[in-house]
Design a protein around this motif. Structure first.
Motif, PDB file in Angstrom:
ATOM      1  N   CYS A  65       0.794  -1.166   0.001  1.00 43.86           N
ATOM      2  CA  CYS A  65       0.108   0.092   0.028  1.00 43.86           C
ATOM      3  C   CYS A  65       1.057   1.168   0.037  1.00 43.86           C
ATOM      4  CB  CYS A  65      -0.821  -0.071   1.216  1.00 43.86           C
ATOM      5  SG  CYS A  65      -1.856   1.340   1.661  1.00 43.86           S
ATOM      6  N   PHE A  66       1.747   1.488   0.862  1.00 42.27           N
ATOM      7  CA  PHE A  66       2.595   2.454   1.151  1.00 42.27           C
ATOM      8  C   PHE A  66       3.597   2.739  -0.070  1.00 42.27           C
ATOM      9  CE2 PHE A  66       0.994   2.063   5.352  1.00 42.27           C
ATOM     10  CZ  PHE A  66       0.209   3.153   5.477  1.00 42.27           C
ATOM     11  N   THR A  67       3.983   1.519  -0.627  1.00 43.87           N
ATOM     12  CA  THR A  67       5.203   1.427  -1.431  1.00 43.87           C
ATOM     13  C   THR A  67       4.618   2.039  -3.053  1.00 43.87           C
ATOM     14  OG1 THR A  67       6.209  -0.552  -0.673  1.00 43.87           O
ATOM     15  CG2 THR A  67       6.675   0.064  -3.149  1.00 43.87           C
ATOM     16  N   VAL A  68       3.314   1.836  -3.183  1.00 47.08           N
ATOM     17  CA  VAL A  68       2.819   2.415  -4.490  1.00 47.08           C
ATOM     18  C   VAL A  68       2.216   3.789  -4.355  1.00 47.08           C
ATOM     19  CG1 VAL A  68       2.172  -0.117  -5.212  1.00 47.08           C
ATOM     20  CG2 VAL A  68       0.446   1.160  -3.792  1.00 47.08           C
ATOM     21  N   GLY A  69       2.337   4.301  -3.151  1.00 44.29           N
ATOM     22  CA  GLY A  69       2.008   5.643  -2.865  1.00 44.29           C
ATOM     23  C   GLY A  69       0.799   6.176  -2.126  1.00 44.29           C
ATOM     24  N   CYS A  70      -0.142   5.293  -1.887  1.00 41.02           N
ATOM     25  CA  CYS A  70      -1.236   5.201  -1.032  1.00 41.02           C
ATOM     26  C   CYS A  70      -1.017   5.407   0.396  1.00 41.02           C
ATOM     27  CB  CYS A  70      -2.198   4.136  -1.142  1.00 41.02           C
ATOM     28  SG  CYS A  70      -2.763   3.710  -2.974  1.00 41.02           S
ATOM     29  N   SER A  71      -1.812   6.404   0.995  1.00 40.50           N
ATOM     30  CA  SER A  71      -1.383   6.730   2.364  1.00 40.50           C
ATOM     31  C   SER A  71      -2.707   6.319   3.335  1.00 40.50           C
ATOM     32  CB  SER A  71      -1.566   8.258   2.243  1.00 40.50           C
ATOM     33  OG  SER A  71      -2.788   8.676   2.193  1.00 40.50           O
ATOM     34  N   SER A  72      -3.301   5.862   2.985  1.00 45.21           N
ATOM     35  CA  SER A  72      -4.422   4.882   3.596  1.00 45.21           C
ATOM     36  C   SER A  72      -4.696   3.522   3.164  1.00 45.21           C
ATOM     37  CB  SER A  72      -5.956   5.749   3.584  1.00 45.21           C
ATOM     38  OG  SER A  72      -7.013   4.963   3.863  1.00 45.21           O
ATOM     39  N   LEU A  73      -4.490   2.601   4.188  1.00 43.19           N
ATOM     40  CA  LEU A  73      -4.703   1.308   3.915  1.00 43.19           C
ATOM     41  C   LEU A  73      -6.188   0.935   3.519  1.00 43.19           C
ATOM     42  CD1 LEU A  73      -3.432  -1.570   3.608  1.00 43.19           C
ATOM     43  CD2 LEU A  73      -3.669  -1.949   6.018  1.00 43.19           C
ATOM     44  N   GLY A  74      -7.142   1.626   4.190  1.00 44.28           N
ATOM     45  CA  GLY A  74      -8.498   1.375   3.979  1.00 44.28           C
ATOM     46  C   GLY A  74      -9.090   1.654   2.416  1.00 44.28           C
ATOM     47  N   SER A  75      -8.302   2.857   2.159  1.00 43.72           N
ATOM     48  CA  SER A  75      -8.873   3.494   0.856  1.00 43.72           C
ATOM     49  C   SER A  75      -8.071   2.324  -0.355  1.00 43.72           C
ATOM     50  CB  SER A  75      -8.304   4.835   0.433  1.00 43.72           C
ATOM     51  OG  SER A  75      -9.040   5.615   1.426  1.00 43.72           O
ATOM     52  N   SER A 120     -10.143  -3.739  -4.024  1.00 40.79           N
ATOM     53  CA  SER A 120     -11.262  -4.646  -4.412  1.00 40.79           C
ATOM     54  C   SER A 120     -12.266  -4.286  -5.418  1.00 40.79           C
ATOM     55  CB  SER A 120     -12.025  -4.742  -3.093  1.00 40.79           C
ATOM     56  OG  SER A 120     -11.255  -5.283  -1.957  1.00 40.79           O
ATOM     57  N   GLU A 121     -12.465  -2.892  -5.715  1.00 46.19           N
ATOM     58  CA  GLU A 121     -13.599  -2.553  -6.900  1.00 46.19           C
ATOM     59  C   GLU A 121     -12.690  -2.830  -8.155  1.00 46.19           C
ATOM     60  OE1 GLU A 121     -13.475   1.678  -6.126  1.00 46.19           O
ATOM     61  OE2 GLU A 121     -15.000   1.537  -4.576  1.00 46.19           O
ATOM     62  N   LEU A 122     -11.524  -2.743  -8.154  1.00 47.34           N
ATOM     63  CA  LEU A 122     -10.854  -2.972  -9.501  1.00 47.34           C
ATOM     64  C   LEU A 122     -10.446  -4.391  -9.610  1.00 47.34           C
ATOM     65  CD1 LEU A 122      -8.471   0.116  -9.775  1.00 47.34           C
ATOM     66  CD2 LEU A 122     -10.199  -0.323 -11.188  1.00 47.34           C
ATOM     67  N   VAL A 123     -10.198  -5.289  -8.886  1.00 48.27           N
ATOM     68  CA  VAL A 123      -9.647  -6.553  -8.949  1.00 48.27           C
ATOM     69  C   VAL A 123     -10.749  -7.528  -8.660  1.00 48.27           C
ATOM     70  CG1 VAL A 123      -7.688  -8.164  -8.174  1.00 48.27           C
ATOM     71  CG2 VAL A 123      -7.224  -5.774  -8.484  1.00 48.27           C
ATOM     72  N   GLY A 124     -11.729  -7.103  -7.891  1.00 46.50           N
ATOM     73  CA  GLY A 124     -12.612  -8.383  -7.592  1.00 46.50           C
ATOM     74  C   GLY A 124     -12.418  -8.908  -6.335  1.00 46.50           C
ATOM     75  N   GLN A 125     -11.307  -8.852  -5.693  1.00 40.38           N
ATOM     76  CA  GLN A 125     -11.167  -9.339  -4.359  1.00 40.38           C
ATOM     77  C   GLN A 125      -9.864  -8.406  -3.687  1.00 40.38           C
ATOM     78  OE1 GLN A 125      -7.856 -12.359  -6.383  1.00 40.38           O
ATOM     79  NE2 GLN A 125      -9.595 -13.325  -5.387  1.00 40.38           N
ATOM     80  N   SER A 126     -10.249  -8.768  -2.216  1.00 40.33           N
ATOM     81  CA  SER A 126      -9.319  -7.831  -1.517  1.00 40.33           C
ATOM     82  C   SER A 126      -7.748  -8.123  -1.624  1.00 40.33           C
ATOM     83  CB  SER A 126      -9.578  -8.182   0.141  1.00 40.33           C
ATOM     84  OG  SER A 126      -8.894  -9.531   0.341  1.00 40.33           O
ATOM     85  N   PRO A 127      -6.976  -7.171  -1.493  1.00 40.29           N
ATOM     86  CA  PRO A 127      -5.482  -7.391  -1.623  1.00 40.29           C
ATOM     87  C   PRO A 127      -4.928  -8.526  -0.953  1.00 40.29           C
ATOM     88  CG  PRO A 127      -5.860  -5.119  -0.852  1.00 40.29           C
ATOM     89  CD  PRO A 127      -7.300  -6.083  -0.642  1.00 40.29           C
ATOM     90  N   SER A 128      -5.367  -8.963   0.347  1.00 38.77           N
ATOM     91  CA  SER A 128      -4.899 -10.206   0.902  1.00 38.77           C
ATOM     92  C   SER A 128      -5.299 -11.349   0.514  1.00 38.77           C
ATOM     93  CB  SER A 128      -5.288 -10.117   2.327  1.00 38.77           C
ATOM     94  OG  SER A 128      -6.705 -10.077   2.573  1.00 38.77           O
ATOM     95  N   VAL A 129      -6.637 -11.559  -0.141  1.00 38.47           N
ATOM     96  CA  VAL A 129      -6.776 -12.717  -1.059  1.00 38.47           C
ATOM     97  C   VAL A 129      -6.312 -12.967  -2.225  1.00 38.47           C
ATOM     98  CG1 VAL A 129      -8.842 -13.701  -2.172  1.00 38.47           C
ATOM     99  CG2 VAL A 129      -9.265 -12.748   0.276  1.00 38.47           C
TER     100      VAL A 129
END
Length: 147
Positions: free
Chosen positions: A87-97, A103-112
Motif C-alpha cells: 500500500c505505502f510502496t505504491v503511494g497510497c497513504s490509507s490502507l482502507g482506501s 477490491s473494486e478494480l480486481v474483484g477481491q481484497s489485496p490479502s486474498v
C-alpha cells in the motif's frame, strides 16, 4: 469551453494531457494531486480534470489509482511484502482506501489476491503477465462469490 478537434488549442491541450498521463505512469508512487499535475502543464485544476475525462474517459484520480493498483498487483504476486507495505510502496497513504479501490478494480481484497496469486505468473514473460493480470476499471470486476 471545449475547442473543436484540429484547432491549435485542442492539440496543445492533448499534448499537455499526454504529459500528465506520462507523469502519472512514471511517478505513481509520489504524492500527486490534480492541482500539482495541472501546474506542471500550465493548466488550472478544473480545466485539467474536465479535459482529462473527455480525452481518456476517466478522472485523473481514477487513472492514478489504476496505475497504483496495477503495480500493487505485481508486488503482491511477488509475495515478499505485506499488504500494508505494498500500500505505502505504491503511494497510497490509507490502507482502507487502498483496499477498497483494490477490491473494486480486481474483484477481491489485496490479502486474498496475494494468497491466491502469489507465484501465479512465475515463469511467464513479463509482457504476458501484465496483460493477463491487468485490473478492470470502472467497477467492472466480476462479482465475488465470497459470503
Amino acid at each position: 469551453m471545449t475547442c473543436p478537434p484540429g484547432t491549435d488549442v485542442h492539440l496543445r491541450d492533448l499534448a499537455r494531457l499526454r504529459r500528465v498521463r506520462d507523469r502519472i505512469d512514471r511517478e505513481y508512487a509520489q504524492a500527486l494531486d490534480v492541482d500539482a499535475l495541472a501546474r506542471g502543464v500550465h493548466m488550472s485544476g478544473g480545466h485539467l480534470s474536465r479535459q482529462f475525462r473527455l480525452a481518456y474517459g476517466e478522472s485523473v484520480y481514477s487513472y492514478l489509482m489504476t496505475r497504483r493498483i496495477e503495480r500493487a498487483m505485481a508486488l503482491l504476486r511477488r509475495g515478499d511484502l505485506s499488504v500494508t507495505e505494498v500500500c505505502f510502496t505504491v503511494g497510497c497513504s490509507s490502507l482502507g482506501s487502498f483496499s477498497t479501490r483494490f477490491s473494486e478494480l480486481v474483484g477481491q481484497s489485496p490479502s486474498v489476491y496475494k494468497r491466491e496469486q502469489a507465484q501465479a505468473t512465475q515463469g511467464m514473460p513479463a509482457c504476458v503477465a501484465r496483460q493477463v493480470t491487468k485490473p478492470i476499471r470502472n467497477r467492472e470486476a466480476p462479482e465475488s462469490s465470497e459470503t
